[in-house]
Write an enzyme that holds these catalytic residues in place. Structure first.
Site: not given
Lengths: 460, 380
Positions: A320-321
């Site tokens: 997600h990051g």
């Protein structure tokens, strides 16, 4: 260009539909590929090269794997190399700076950051390419003979930017043979309209509440405002993401593709295990099929299963990051899932249904705090505010103002979280036309207003 | 039944898409938006450079949204939808009580305030032979906090103003707008639909300045108060787009003892014999009636007679709040040079030296002051 932009809705989309349906069937894939590449190049004129490179290599690898004479050992090497290429691309653009930053912080070195922007959609198309190669290796799909058709699968604009992550085996048939009909197209229109409204009317507007609250001083935030804020964030991220998936699925239907579903009313979950069966399904099933099961899944005893769960959820987090908070967010869910597998689920089943909803809801909300702030100090300050541990009041004037001015929206959002039995779909034709028409009308009004930019100091 | 619905939907969908696209193509490109008071973007030029750097795509998107068919009506529709869901604000504007629209004001960054106030202090120390006054006027939300919607909260501008006063100390004469505006709060000192003060509010500022300078200000009886417009819908209305808002009236204070003036807009070289531009009263941007709107540098010469004259030359460094104050000052000062620091790019200290200026009035409202780092230009 995003789907919820005026230029996409009233420029790109009508033109693509016109081109697509006016051209003979055999060149429709070419039309889709060209328009998809245009769509991508519009936002990434340079990085399109990377996407084409990834497509070309995996196409070649696919052909290689389909040679009947190749021994299994060599086939394994091909798969490994393909995965290496995709992970390297993703790793370089997404995680290099995170890694360098941490190395610098720990070792006191001064390696310069790359400061490269993340190519749009790279997290999605690399995963799709990998699924293609692995499916061929396993024999669940056949290698695509035509590069054009394979590129169409990867670049297909409805799902290129934000998923759902389409497994090659889902659409392999549809790339060559797909049916189009008024029913399917109408279904696509319904789905797209719902998605657009979710994004523009619900997610964006509740997003303002979250922006307001997260921008205020977290150290002194009253508990009521903190809860309101994280609930707003939870609504925002769900309606934003699922709205985007709905639009993608709807667009797919308009061109005859049936993508897999990505969300299944996740906030109706009765446990964390249940939540992850309903949230971002195309990603969790990707990790299930290509990481969890190959690692042995649950077939080799509890301890190995727990290890596998942790690995998968740490990967999910970091996907997600590139930041510690996402890793922590993944770890948080990994641990919760292990606890549920171990003792929790048996215990949960004895609770009344509403308590199970509350249990899952609260744990998911705490998870969103980890997700929302990149700085760990902000995370702890926010958590402290939620439990009333910052010495501030439980609520203040602002909490009341923010609550009543968003009350109507919050009620709509809550209702929209329940699985709609698509009542509108069975309604009388004229009612349907009015209903979906109204959603379009309102969405356009909000979209135009977002670009409304009065100039107040009068000089040119 | 369902088949019919499907056909209806598909036709409806395609109609929306293609009719708006067709309207976009057919309707002529507009160059200027009255509501937004700005030039609208035109079709961008396509060059390779622009394509690679993504400027082409972002300009094309702005062009499309700027020229979207019936743009204003969509914005208006959104405002109605927002109000019908109990939202008390739109685009940063509150719909307050008694027909007042108020602009949101959040807690400003203390560090920035220190920088801005520091720039003023430094400026005053750099020019020790000039007498400086700084007037910081609150905007309507500062005075009318009780007119906010139920339970809405705003950071008190009075705190900002006294904080700035504290930093400035004795380095120059500081006039806190709250001192003269709060006692008059029951009168109409601000427009309900605009971010400026009314002519009466400006008059109070003039009086406060005179008193601080030790002058006898002209009294209200020395003026004929004329209503020059009763259909002013100002910037707050433009931004908030609330329906059912009553327009404001604009008043002009015409001195009974008329003084001949000459105003030169240095930017354009335009010279006129009045401080007012009535042609703006017919446009949207009616506040530009005062001094003809914002210019980088304006000089005003007035033939003040000896009994009224208090000062030879004054430099006013300001935002648009000064526009309605300057006509009053022109009754007492024979030459006023007006610099809008947001658009004037020369060195102001140099300008003062070159023109032998010994008196300076800095006049800003709290919102511009807090949001604009142009004040740092004073350092040059």
């Amino acid at each position: 260009m995003v789907f919820s932009s005026l230029l996409f809705l009233f420029g790109f989309l009508p033109i693509v539909l016109l081109l697509y349906y006016c051209s003979p069937r055999r060149i429709r894939n070419v039309i889709l590929l060209i328009t998809s590449l245009f769509f991508y190049a519009w936002g990434e004129p340079v990085y399109i090269v990377i996407m084409l490179f990834s497509t070309l290599t995996d196409y070649r690898f696919g052909l290689l794997l389909s040679r009947p004479s190749m021994p299994d050992r060599q086939r394994k090497w091909v798969v490994a190399f393909s995965i290496f290429v995709n992970i390297s691309l993703l790793g370089f653009f997404k995680y290099a700076d995170f890694l360098i930053g941490n190395i610098n912080a720990v070792l006191g070195t001064d390696i310069p950051l790359t400061n490269l922007p993340l190519p749009i959609g790279i997290s999605f198309y690399t995963f799709q390419s990998m699924s293609y190669i692995i499916d061929i290796y396993r024999g669940t799909a056949k290698a695509q003979r035509s590069w054009l058709d394979f590129a169409t699968f990867v670049a297909l604009f409805p799902q290129l930017v934000a998923g759902p992550i389409v497994h090659y085996s889902t659409v392999s048939e549809q790339i060559r043979h797909r049916t189009v009909s008024v029913e399917l197209f109408a279904q696509g229109v319904r789905r797209f309209t719902i998605g657009l409204a979710k994004k523009v009317l619900l997610a964006n507007n509740i997003g303002f509440l979250w922006t307001t609250i997260s921008a205020s001083d977290i150290q002194t935030l009253p508990a009521a405002t903190a809860w309101l804020g994280i609930i707003a964030f939870a609504f925002q991220i769900y309606f934003d993401f699922s709205g985007y998936s709905d639009m993608a699925i709807g667009l797919g239907l308009m061109f005859g593709f049936r993508f897999n579903e990505n969300f299944n009313s996740p906030y109706m979950a009765q446990s964390i295990t249940d939540f992850w069966r309903r949230w971002h399904i195309s990603l969790s099933s990707w990790f299930r099929d290509y990481v969890y099961i190959p690692l042995g899944g649950n077939r080799r005893g509890s301890w190995l299963q727990f290890r596998n769960i942790l690995v998968v959820w740490l990967l999910t987090g970091i996907w997600h990051g590139a930041s510690w908070n996402f890793l922590l967010w993944g770890l948080y869910f990994g641990i919760l899932l292990i606890i549920e597998k171990w003792i929790g689920l048996r215990f949960l089943q004895r609770l009344p249904k509403w308590m199970r909803h509350v249990y899952a809801g609260i744990l998911v909300l705490f998870g969103w705090v980890l997700f929302a702030f990149e700085q760990l100090t902000d995370v702890t300050a926010y958590l402290q505010a939620m439990v009333g541990g910052n010495g501030g009041p439980l609520w203040n004037q602002d909490s009341v103002y923010l609550l009543y001015t968003n009350a109507v929206l919050l009620v709509i959002l809550t209702i929209a979280c329940k699985p709609a039995k698509l009542r509108l779909q069975q309604a009388r034709p004229i009612l349907q036309l009015c209903g979906y028409g109204a959603l379009w009308f309102m969405s356009i009004a909000y979209l135009v207003d977002a670009t409304f930019n009065p100039f107040l100091y009068f000089r040119f | 039944m369902n088949k019919r619905a499907d056909r209806f939907l598909v036709v409806g969908f395609l109609t929306i898409l293609f009719s708006l696209l067709a309207l976009f193509i057919i309707l002529p490109s507009r160059t200027f938006s009255d509501t937004e008071n700005r030039k609208l973007h035109q079709l961008p030029q396509m060059t390779w450079d622009k394509i690679w750097s993504k400027t082409f795509s972002s300009q094309a998107e702005t062009y499309f949204t700027d020229q979207f068919p019936y743009r204003e009506s969509w914005v208006w529709a959104k405002s109605i939808l927002e109000q019908s869901r109990l939202q008390q604000e739109n685009n940063g504007i509150y719909r307050g009580k008694d027909g007042y629209l108020l602009e949101k004001f959040g807690e400003p960054d203390k560090e920035k305030l220190q920088q801005y106030a520091g720039a003023i202090k430094e400026f005053s120390e750099k020019n020790p032979d000039a007498a400086m006054t700084f007037l910081l006027a609150p905007t309507s939300i500062g005075i009318y906090a009780e007119r906010l919607p139920w339970m809405a909260n705003s950071y008190p501008q009075s705190k900002v103003n006294s904080y700035i006063g504290g930093i400035l100390g004795e380095s120059l004469t500081y006039i806190d707008g709250f001192d003269f505006l709060t006692p008059a709060a029951s009168k109409e000192i601000y427009y309900r639909t605009d971010h400026h003060w009314t002519t009466y509010g400006a008059y109070l500022a003039y009086r406060a300045y005179c008193e601080r300078m030790g002058w006898e200000p002209l009294s209200k009886d020395d003026f004929d108060v004329k209503t020059v417009s009763d259909s002013f819908l100002g910037s707050y209305h433009t931004r908030g787009q609330f329906f059912g808002v009553q327009p404001d009236t604009i008043q002009a204070y015409v001195p009974k003892n008329l003084v001949p003036v000459q105003m030169t807009i240095v930017d354009t070289g335009e010279v006129s014999s009045s401080l007012y531009k009535p042609e703006f009263l017919l446009k949207k941007d009616k506040y530009s009636y005062f001094l003809g709107g914002v210019h980088a540098l304006v000089t005003i010469k007035s033939q003040v007679d000896a009994t009224q004259k208090k000062m030879d030359k004054l430099l006013v460094i300001k935002d648009s709040y000064a526009h309605s104050v300057i006509p009053f000052l022109a009754q007492n000062v024979s030459q006023i040079d007006v610099i809008d620091i947001r658009y004037y790019n020369g060195s102001i200290s140099e300008y003062m030296k070159a023109n032998g200026i010994k008196n300076v009035l800095l006049l800003f409202n709290t919102t511009t002051f807090v949001n604009g780092n142009e004040i740092l230009k004073l350092k040059y």
